[in-house]
Design a protein around this motif. Structure first.
Motif, mmCIF file in Angstrom:
data_model
loop_
_atom_site.group_PDB
_atom_site.id
_atom_site.type_symbol
_atom_site.label_atom_id
_atom_site.label_comp_id
_atom_site.label_asym_id
_atom_site.label_seq_id
_atom_site.Cartn_x
_atom_site.Cartn_y
_atom_site.Cartn_z
ATOM 1 N N PRO A 168 -1.936 -17.035 -1.304
ATOM 2 C CA PRO A 168 -0.925 -16.201 -1.960
ATOM 3 C C PRO A 168 -1.102 -16.271 -3.479
ATOM 4 N N PRO A 169 -1.484 -15.177 -4.118
ATOM 5 C CA PRO A 169 -1.687 -15.216 -5.575
ATOM 6 C C PRO A 169 -0.368 -15.372 -6.320
ATOM 7 N N VAL A 170 -0.441 -15.845 -7.550
ATOM 8 C CA VAL A 170 0.761 -16.013 -8.369
ATOM 9 C C VAL A 170 1.468 -14.678 -8.524
ATOM 10 N N GLN A 171 0.702 -13.631 -8.816
ATOM 11 C CA GLN A 171 1.254 -12.283 -8.887
ATOM 12 C C GLN A 171 0.938 -11.567 -7.584
ATOM 13 N N ALA A 172 1.962 -11.314 -6.808
ATOM 14 C CA ALA A 172 1.760 -10.692 -5.497
ATOM 15 C C ALA A 172 1.083 -9.333 -5.644
ATOM 16 N N ARG A 173 0.256 -9.001 -4.639
ATOM 17 C CA ARG A 173 -0.378 -7.691 -4.642
ATOM 18 C C ARG A 173 -0.413 -7.134 -3.225
ATOM 19 N N MET A 174 -0.650 -5.846 -3.140
ATOM 20 C CA MET A 174 -0.671 -5.183 -1.849
ATOM 21 C C MET A 174 -2.062 -5.292 -1.225
ATOM 22 N N LEU A 175 -2.086 -5.571 0.075
ATOM 23 C CA LEU A 175 -3.335 -5.632 0.820
ATOM 24 C C LEU A 175 -3.234 -4.729 2.048
ATOM 25 N N MET A 176 -4.372 -4.195 2.453
ATOM 26 C CA MET A 176 -4.418 -3.455 3.708
ATOM 27 C C MET A 176 -4.531 -4.466 4.844
ATOM 28 N N VAL A 177 -3.555 -4.431 5.743
ATOM 29 C CA VAL A 177 -3.542 -5.333 6.887
ATOM 30 C C VAL A 177 -3.416 -4.509 8.163
ATOM 31 N N ARG A 178 -3.585 -5.178 9.306
ATOM 32 C CA ARG A 178 -3.473 -4.488 10.589
ATOM 33 C C ARG A 178 -2.296 -5.032 11.391
ATOM 34 N N ASP A 179 -1.627 -4.138 12.101
ATOM 35 C CA ASP A 179 -0.546 -4.585 12.971
ATOM 36 C C ASP A 179 -1.120 -4.987 14.322
ATOM 37 N N THR A 180 -0.260 -5.339 15.255
ATOM 38 C CA THR A 180 -0.717 -5.813 16.558
ATOM 39 C C THR A 180 -1.432 -4.730 17.359
ATOM 40 N N ASP A 181 -1.259 -3.468 16.983
ATOM 41 C CA ASP A 181 -1.936 -2.363 17.667
ATOM 42 C C ASP A 181 -3.227 -1.962 16.967
ATOM 43 N N GLY A 182 -3.580 -2.703 15.908
ATOM 44 C CA GLY A 182 -4.820 -2.426 15.202
ATOM 45 C C GLY A 182 -4.712 -1.356 14.141
ATOM 46 N N ARG A 183 -3.480 -0.894 13.855
ATOM 47 C CA ARG A 183 -3.305 0.152 12.839
ATOM 48 C C ARG A 183 -3.146 -0.473 11.455
ATOM 49 N N TYR A 185 -1.979 -0.800 7.517
ATOM 50 C CA TYR A 185 -0.872 -0.457 6.630
ATOM 51 C C TYR A 185 -0.872 -1.438 5.469
ATOM 52 N N GLU A 186 -0.166 -1.132 4.405
ATOM 53 C CA GLU A 186 -0.116 -1.995 3.226
ATOM 54 C C GLU A 186 1.035 -2.989 3.336
ATOM 55 N N LYS A 187 0.736 -4.216 2.881
ATOM 56 C CA LYS A 187 1.777 -5.250 2.877
ATOM 57 C C LYS A 187 1.542 -6.175 1.705
ATOM 58 N N SER A 188 2.621 -6.612 1.091
ATOM 59 C CA SER A 188 2.518 -7.488 -0.073
ATOM 60 C C SER A 188 2.174 -8.913 0.336
ATOM 61 N N THR A 189 1.349 -9.561 -0.486
ATOM 62 C CA THR A 189 1.004 -10.957 -0.226
ATOM 63 C C THR A 189 2.226 -11.871 -0.372
#
Length: 360
Positions: A168-183, A185-189
């Motif tokens: 987890p970086p000091v300054q949070a940033r958005m990453l592309m992650v996958r949900d349980t269905d493999g789709r 989406y963006e989520k903050s660290t």
């Protein structure tokens, strides 16, 4: 002055190292030295992704959290890779022989690190193949001390194994992650959850003769040392292809077990045959082989246990010795097929007292 040393197996996901460093940092525990057990591809991954000068994620983590990376001993010499018989680094842990090399490397490294009372060792069992974690856990149970700790790390599923997430970086940033269905989406660290979970372990070190810890020992040596040598029995179970001695079990290849069982029976009869006498009793070895429950005798090679020659007899004998030494360590000295006398009258037999040999 006490030093904290992190030892961790690692595969192609070296992020577990920086994730662990982050969790320890959050607890106010800074690491002084890092050692990694991995394969040659894993080594390249650590060198290229973590230790690349000026841009490696290890240095980025230290800079971001105000840690002096120069005070942490962590370089290419701290990356340990098991090697094959030719001295080449293993690319994977796939065979029984690979696992033996891995276990030997792991126990040697754990023995060496725990020999220094000034070291508090933090063992991590989260990276690499499961067999890496298994070998390290076994080594910890044998060599671990009261001040040492065994950990596993848990990371939020959407960030776990994400190539862009290292901590987890000091300054949070958005990453592309996958949900349980493999789709995707963006989520903050900022939403990443990391848990460093302590794992209790039972240390055998205090219960074993301390002279055994002066150098690295195979697990079989340490485990067998817990039993009274006078009460140890060599038990041969043909039905399951298992040999047991001093509380340690060995699953031996059926062909090698047949020949070894022949020599165990010879020992019970107080007989030490020559190589020629062994070949002359081929049918008895065949009978033992059949008792082991091999599905297809016809499937064996013309040069295998069903057709012994002087050449493959020596080969089998050598492999049996390796099996026994790997499983029972120093205790194997009385179990191997030893030779006495000069050629052509050399005789072969097991040195163990015949009263201690039992067929189940």
């Amino acid at each position: 002055m006490k030093r904290r040393v992190l030892l961790a197996p690692c595969g192609l996901y070296p992020q577990v190292i920086t994730e662990t460093l982050y969790c320890l940092y959050q607890r106010g525990r800074l690491i002084d030295e890092i050692h990694i057990i991995t394969t040659s591809p894993g080594k390249e991954m650590v060198l290229n992704k973590m230790l690349a000068e000026g841009q490696g994620m290890f240095f980025r983590f230290c800079e971001e959290y105000g840690i002096n990376s120069e005070e942490i001993v962590f370089s290419a010499t701290n990356i340990h890779v098991p090697k094959n018989e030719e001295g080449k680094e293993l690319t994977d842990i796939f065979s029984k022989e690979d696992n033996e090399k891995l276990l030997a490397l792991t126990t040697d490294l754990v023995c060496r690190l725990t020999s220094n009372e000034e070291n508090d060792i933090y063992f991590l069992v989260a990276g690499g193949r499961k067999t890496m974690s298994s070998c390290l856990t076994l080594a910890v149970q044998l060599y671990g001390r009261r001040q040492d700790r065994l950990f596993h790390i848990l990371v939020s599923p959407e960030f776990e194994s994400n190539s862009e997430f290292w901590y987890p970086p000091v300054q949070a940033r958005m990453l592309m992650v996958r949900d349980t269905d493999g789709r995707y989406y963006e989520k903050s660290t900022a939403n990443a959850k990391l848990y460093l979970v302590p794992i209790p372990f039972v240390s055998l070190r205090a219960k074993l003769p301390q002279e055994l810890f002066q150098t690295s020992q195979l697990p079989g040596t340490l485990i067998a040392s817990q039993t009274d040598q006078k009460k140890r029995l060599l038990e041969i179970d043909l039905a399951t292809s298992v040999i047991c001695y001093g509380g340690v079990e060995l699953d031996m290849h059926p062909a090698r077990l047949a020949l070894y069982a022949f020599f165990c029976k010879a020992a019970l009869a107080d007989n030490k045959p020559t190589a020629r006498e062994v070949l002359d009793q081929q049918q008895e070895i065949v009978s033992l082989y059949q008792q082991i429950g091999v599905k297809s005798i016809n499937a064996t090679s013309d040069t295998g246990i069903m057709n012994l020659t002087v050449e493959n007899f020596n080969s089998y004998k050598s492999k049996i010795k390796k099996d026994l030494e790997q499983a029972f360590g120093q205790s194997a000295v009385d179990l191997v097929i030893a030779s006495e006398g000069k050629r052509p009258d050399t005789r072969y037999g097991i040195l163990l007292n015949r009263k201690k040999i039992v067929f189940i």
